[in-house]
Design an enzyme around this catalytic site. Structure first.
Site, short mmCIF file in Angstrom:
data_model
loop_
_atom_site.label_atom_id
_atom_site.label_comp_id
_atom_site.label_asym_id
_atom_site.label_seq_id
_atom_site.Cartn_x
_atom_site.Cartn_y
_atom_site.Cartn_z
N ALA A 2 0.86 -1.19 0.00
CA ALA A 2 0.00 0.00 0.00
C ALA A 2 0.89 1.24 0.00
CB ALA A 2 -0.91 0.01 1.22
N SER A 3 0.39 2.30 -0.62
CA SER A 3 1.18 3.53 -0.71
C SER A 3 0.26 4.74 -0.63
CB SER A 3 1.95 3.55 -2.03
OG SER A 3 2.63 4.76 -2.20
N ALA A 4 0.69 5.75 0.14
CA ALA A 4 -0.05 7.02 0.24
C ALA A 4 0.95 8.16 0.29
CB ALA A 4 -0.95 7.00 1.48
N SER A 5 0.45 9.37 0.46
CA SER A 5 1.33 10.54 0.39
C SER A 5 2.30 10.62 1.56
CB SER A 5 0.49 11.82 0.35
OG SER A 5 -0.35 11.88 1.48
N ALA B 81 3.19 7.79 3.75
CA ALA B 81 3.96 6.58 4.03
C ALA B 81 3.56 5.46 3.08
CB ALA B 81 3.72 6.15 5.48
N GLN B 82 4.31 4.36 3.14
CA GLN B 82 3.92 3.14 2.44
C GLN B 82 4.16 1.95 3.36
OE1 GLN B 82 6.28 3.51 -1.13
NE2 GLN B 82 7.83 2.07 -0.43
N VAL B 83 3.53 0.81 3.00
CA VAL B 83 3.53 -0.37 3.88
C VAL B 83 4.12 -1.57 3.15
CG1 VAL B 83 2.09 -1.92 5.26
CG2 VAL B 83 1.46 0.51 5.04
N LYS C 276 5.19 -0.09 8.30
CA LYS C 276 4.84 1.20 7.71
C LYS C 276 6.03 2.14 7.84
CE LYS C 276 1.18 4.73 8.00
NZ LYS C 276 -0.09 5.07 8.68
N ASP D 108 -10.75 7.44 11.48
CA ASP D 108 -10.50 7.29 10.04
C ASP D 108 -11.07 5.95 9.56
OD1 ASP D 108 -9.59 8.20 7.62
OD2 ASP D 108 -7.53 7.55 7.90
#
Length: 503
Positions: A127-130, A132-134, A148, A283
């Site tokens: 998974a990837s976001a602005s 961090a990524q996992v 993470k 969230d």
């Protein structure tokens, strides 16, 4: 001069997405408003509504502005409903960063090589976001974990955009007709805190641990275990969770999951967090929820949580019960009692405004009424009456909308009121009566045990202080009297002298 280059990009984006006119309309009138209206506008997107153009502009400005738009979407007390709905569509999805950088960041933060830390480490992120990524990994002790890791060199980029936002917020407050009500500097400060909280993965680890303790041995919710020996502010290592995404309804049905029970669990988990714990996962969108084979929810991503005081709980319980009894007078008085409404607000006017926006909501079967929509309507009234909305309640409203949407996706006949009412009534009953009095006395006993022995001395000191204050006041009064007397004597002396001179 990087900030100047970035500012140029932002101004260019305003031109490209035709936002100068939007700014002018917010400003009301004046020479700056007229100047903005005269600015050249791009011919593209001219048929798109302003809210859509704003969303597209934020998307083009990158992850930090996307997150800012997401935060704004949860503030219906500040922005119009159509803007809140449109900004809620913003997606925080970016390509993963180089796996080599990810490994370097982990090794630097934890002080050991990847091989010493993990028996297995998957280079490709899951998974990837602005922010961090996992990555999936396995510890030498055998546990499967999710790792993470923050994006490298992210802080300077964030600080640059935040400084420009603060600069812009100051001008918005000065120039825009609605500037003070919108509280732009407060909104940016809130966003600053929100971002920096997300950047501290030790805080996220602590949030996960707290939620895990609150739902230990729960038959409704699983919270992954945190491995603190493999955590820093830049790296978070938690138990790997296998489950089905809650949005995959077809697979849940194929796996024999009881969707009706699952929908009820979601509502019960939410109200348990709110009224029992005063600590809630803020969230809870479908991307952060899995479903285990035993019909339990699995919570993920603990970067954003909300906390509620007993005062907040009382506000919520009173308002929800009053709403569903259509007692709008009680809703109005609850707001005035809270101190969040300007002192000169008339209860009758607030009651009439609440009735006007809520009657259409309640003119349908109670099982179809949205709690989140009720709160949203309340926030819309708040905009008109300059009510000070607490950030934790805004987070709660956003979470409640997510829970409702999820619950009705699982079970269209979900009756939230049926599940929620016992929590509200139980909590309100727990605040009054002999049991509540005894509980409060027990809670306050340690404080009283410290205060009582020193009470005579403190009372004596207070009396002495009051006596000294009285003496000081008397002395000041005496000095003032003497000064007035001296002044009059001086005036009389001058008058007598003038009389003698004139003779």
């Amino acid at each position: 001069m990087k900030w100047l280059k970035r500012l140029t990009v932002i101004v260019g984006t305003f031109y490209r997405y035709r936002l100068a006119g939007l700014c002018a309309s917010l400003m009301g009138s004046g020479w700056i408003c007229a100047l903005l209206k005269m600015m050249p506008q791009s011919s593209k997107l001219k048929n798109e509504p302003p809210a859509v153009r704003l969303r597209l502009a934020l998307e083009s400005l990158g992850p930090i502005f996307i997150k800012f738009g997401q935060v704004l979407s949860t503030r219906p007390d500040l922005i119009p409903h159509d803007y809140a709905v449109e900004l809620a569509k913003l997606q925080d999805k970016v390509p993963p960063f180089d796996a080599r950088l990810s490994r370097e960041q982990i090794e630097k933060s934890l002080g050991q090589s990847i091989e010493k830390l993990y028996a297995e480490f998957e280079t490709e992120p899951i998974a990837s976001a602005s922010i961090a990524q996992v990555h999936k990994a396995r510890l030498h002790s055998g546990e499967q974990v999710a790792v993470k890791v923050l994006r490298p060199n992210l802080l300077p980029v964030i600080e640059q955009d935040l400084s420009l936002m603060r600069f812009g917020a100051g001008w918005v407050e000065r120039l825009f007709a609605d500037g003070k009500r919108l509280k732009p500097r407060e909104v940016v400060a809130e966003f600053d805190k929100y971002l920096h909280d997300e950047l501290d993965l030790m805080r996220e680890a602590a949030n996960a641990s707290q939620l895990g303790r609150n739902f230990q041995n729960s038959d409704m919710l699983i919270v992954p275990k945190v491995f603190y020996d493999y955590c820093t502010s830049d790296v978070l290592t938690i138990e790997w969770m296998d489950g089905t995404p809650v949005s995959d309804i077809a697979k849940l049905k194929a796996d024999g999951i009881d969707l009706h029970k699952l929908a009820d669990y979601g509502v019960e988990i939410f109200f348990t967090q709110v009224f029992r714990d005063g600590f809630f996962h803020a969230d809870m969108h479908p991307g952060n929820i899995l479903v285990a084979a035993d019909n339990r929810y699995i919570a993920l991503d603990f970067g954003i949580v909300g906390t509620l005081t007993d005062y907040d709980k009382r506000y919520l319980a009173i308002n929800f019960l009053a709403f569903f009894n259509r007692d709008y007078r009680r809703v109005a008085t609850a707001h005035i009692e809270s101190g969040w409404v300007p002192a000169d607000t008339r209860a009758e006017e607030l009651e009439a405004a609440v009735r006007a926006v809520c009657e259409p909501v309640f003119n349908k079967p109670i099982s179809q009424i949205s709690f989140g929509l009720v709160l949203m309507r309340l926030f819309e009234v708040s905009r008109r009456f300059n009510v000070e909305i607490q950030p934790q309640l805004v987070l709660l409203q956003k979470t409640l909308l997510n829970i409702e949407g999820l619950g009705r996706q699982l079970d269209p006949d979900l009756d939230l009121w049926k599940t929620a009412k016992p929590f509200l009534v139980k909590w309100m009953n727990g605040q009054v009566g002999p049991k509540a009095l005894w509980r409060n006395l027990k809670n306050e006993a340690p404080d009283w045990a410290q205060i009582i022995p020193s009470l005579p001395r403190k009372i004596s000191a207070l009396i002495d202080e009051n006596r000294q204050q009285e003496m000081r006041d008397a002395y000041i009064h005496l000095v003032k009297v003497q000064q007035r007397q001296s002044l009059w004597l001086a005036v009389i002396a001058v008058v007598l002298l003038l009389i003698l001179l004139l003779k």
